[in-house]
Design a protein around this motif. Structure first.
Motif, mmCIF file in Angstrom:
data_model
loop_
_atom_site.group_PDB
_atom_site.id
_atom_site.type_symbol
_atom_site.label_atom_id
_atom_site.label_comp_id
_atom_site.label_asym_id
_atom_site.label_seq_id
_atom_site.Cartn_x
_atom_site.Cartn_y
_atom_site.Cartn_z
ATOM 1 N N MET A 132 34.639 39.571 42.609
ATOM 2 C CA MET A 132 33.855 38.576 43.331
ATOM 3 C C MET A 132 34.433 37.199 43.054
ATOM 4 S SD MET A 132 29.834 37.783 43.076
ATOM 5 C CE MET A 132 29.252 36.149 43.361
ATOM 6 N N ILE A 133 34.539 36.405 44.109
ATOM 7 C CA ILE A 133 35.032 35.042 43.956
ATOM 8 C C ILE A 133 33.861 34.097 43.693
ATOM 9 C CG2 ILE A 133 37.074 35.417 45.383
ATOM 10 C CD1 ILE A 133 35.520 33.834 47.598
ATOM 11 N N THR A 134 34.184 32.923 43.186
ATOM 12 C CA THR A 134 33.170 31.915 42.884
ATOM 13 C C THR A 134 33.489 30.629 43.636
ATOM 14 O OG1 THR A 134 34.402 30.999 41.023
ATOM 15 C CG2 THR A 134 32.906 32.858 40.552
ATOM 16 N N VAL A 135 32.552 29.693 43.568
ATOM 17 C CA VAL A 135 32.778 28.379 44.166
ATOM 18 C C VAL A 135 33.999 27.733 43.530
ATOM 19 C CG1 VAL A 135 31.797 26.084 44.509
ATOM 20 C CG2 VAL A 135 30.343 28.089 44.676
ATOM 21 N N ALA A 136 34.166 27.912 42.239
ATOM 22 C CA ALA A 136 35.320 27.334 41.544
ATOM 23 C C ALA A 136 36.632 27.890 42.094
ATOM 24 C CB ALA A 136 35.213 27.606 40.047
ATOM 25 N N ASP A 137 36.654 29.169 42.453
ATOM 26 C CA ASP A 137 37.856 29.768 43.042
ATOM 27 C C ASP A 137 38.179 29.127 44.388
ATOM 28 O OD1 ASP A 137 38.102 31.631 40.919
ATOM 29 O OD2 ASP A 137 36.782 33.055 41.953
ATOM 30 N N VAL A 138 37.162 28.966 45.217
ATOM 31 C CA VAL A 138 37.361 28.355 46.538
ATOM 32 C C VAL A 138 37.816 26.910 46.368
ATOM 33 C CG1 VAL A 138 36.275 27.731 48.730
ATOM 34 C CG2 VAL A 138 35.655 29.883 47.599
ATOM 35 N N LEU A 142 35.143 39.703 48.492
ATOM 36 C CA LEU A 142 36.468 39.086 48.566
ATOM 37 C C LEU A 142 37.125 39.028 47.196
ATOM 38 C CD1 LEU A 142 35.723 35.980 50.834
ATOM 39 C CD2 LEU A 142 36.913 38.056 51.502
ATOM 40 N N ASP A 143 38.448 39.170 47.184
ATOM 41 C CA ASP A 143 39.181 38.866 45.960
ATOM 42 C C ASP A 143 39.864 37.514 46.166
ATOM 43 O OD1 ASP A 143 41.561 39.295 47.447
ATOM 44 O OD2 ASP A 143 41.742 41.357 46.752
ATOM 45 N N VAL A 144 40.443 36.976 45.122
ATOM 46 C CA VAL A 144 41.031 35.635 45.181
ATOM 47 C C VAL A 144 42.165 35.565 46.199
ATOM 48 C CG1 VAL A 144 42.264 33.862 43.865
ATOM 49 C CG2 VAL A 144 40.321 35.042 42.837
ATOM 50 N N GLU A 145 42.983 36.597 46.258
ATOM 51 C CA GLU A 145 44.110 36.598 47.192
ATOM 52 C C GLU A 145 43.636 36.553 48.648
ATOM 53 O OE1 GLU A 145 47.572 39.717 48.464
ATOM 54 O OE2 GLU A 145 47.152 39.517 46.317
ATOM 55 N N GLU A 146 42.652 37.361 48.982
ATOM 56 C CA GLU A 146 42.143 37.375 50.356
ATOM 57 C C GLU A 146 41.438 36.066 50.698
ATOM 58 O OE1 GLU A 146 40.038 40.552 53.326
ATOM 59 O OE2 GLU A 146 39.341 40.505 51.240
ATOM 60 N N MET A 147 40.653 35.526 49.762
ATOM 61 C CA MET A 147 39.983 34.249 49.992
ATOM 62 C C MET A 147 41.014 33.150 50.219
ATOM 63 S SD MET A 147 39.424 31.159 48.238
ATOM 64 C CE MET A 147 39.686 31.618 46.545
#
Length: 116
Positions: A1-7, A85-90
């Motif tokens: 799971m992605i987070t706001v920080a990742d985005v 979503l994973d980080v790569e897809e996001m």
């Protein structure tokens, strides 16, 4: 799971991007164009996506992707469940949304000729 920080980590590296908090929602934009936004509960990422391709995207994985509200269907917009979503897809989705709203020259300078 992605987070706001990742985005945020992806979006704020993109030229001309600014982050705004509007009605308790984090939004990333270029000028006045919002290309990515998080719902208030931060479980859904909304992002720019070509209108003519979004039906195929949603059909490809309806658990992960969804259409926006009927009033937002006029925009080039799709929703994605952040838990799916994973980080790569996001990163790919955010880059694509950003590329919809900046000049091609900026895309070439930041991502190179191969991206176009």
């Amino acid at each position: 799971m992605i987070t706001v920080a990742d985005v945020r980590a992806v979006a704020l590296t993109l030229p001309r991007t600014t982050e705004h908090l509007i009605r308790d929602r984090v939004k990333f934009r270029v000028g006045r164009i919002v290309y990515a936004a998080l719902l208030r509960d931060e479980t859904v990422l909304g992002f720019g996506y070509p209108r003519e391709e979004r039906e195929a995207l949603v059909a490809s994985d309806p658990v992960k992707f969804a259409f926006p509200s009927p009033s937002d269907m006029r925009f080039q917009w799709v929703h994605a469940a952040m838990a799916e979503l994973d980080v790569e897809e996001m990163t790919e989705l955010v880059l694509g949304a950003w590329a919809l709203c900046v000049p091609k020259k900026v895309i070439r300078e930041h991502l190179g000729e191969d991206y176009l």
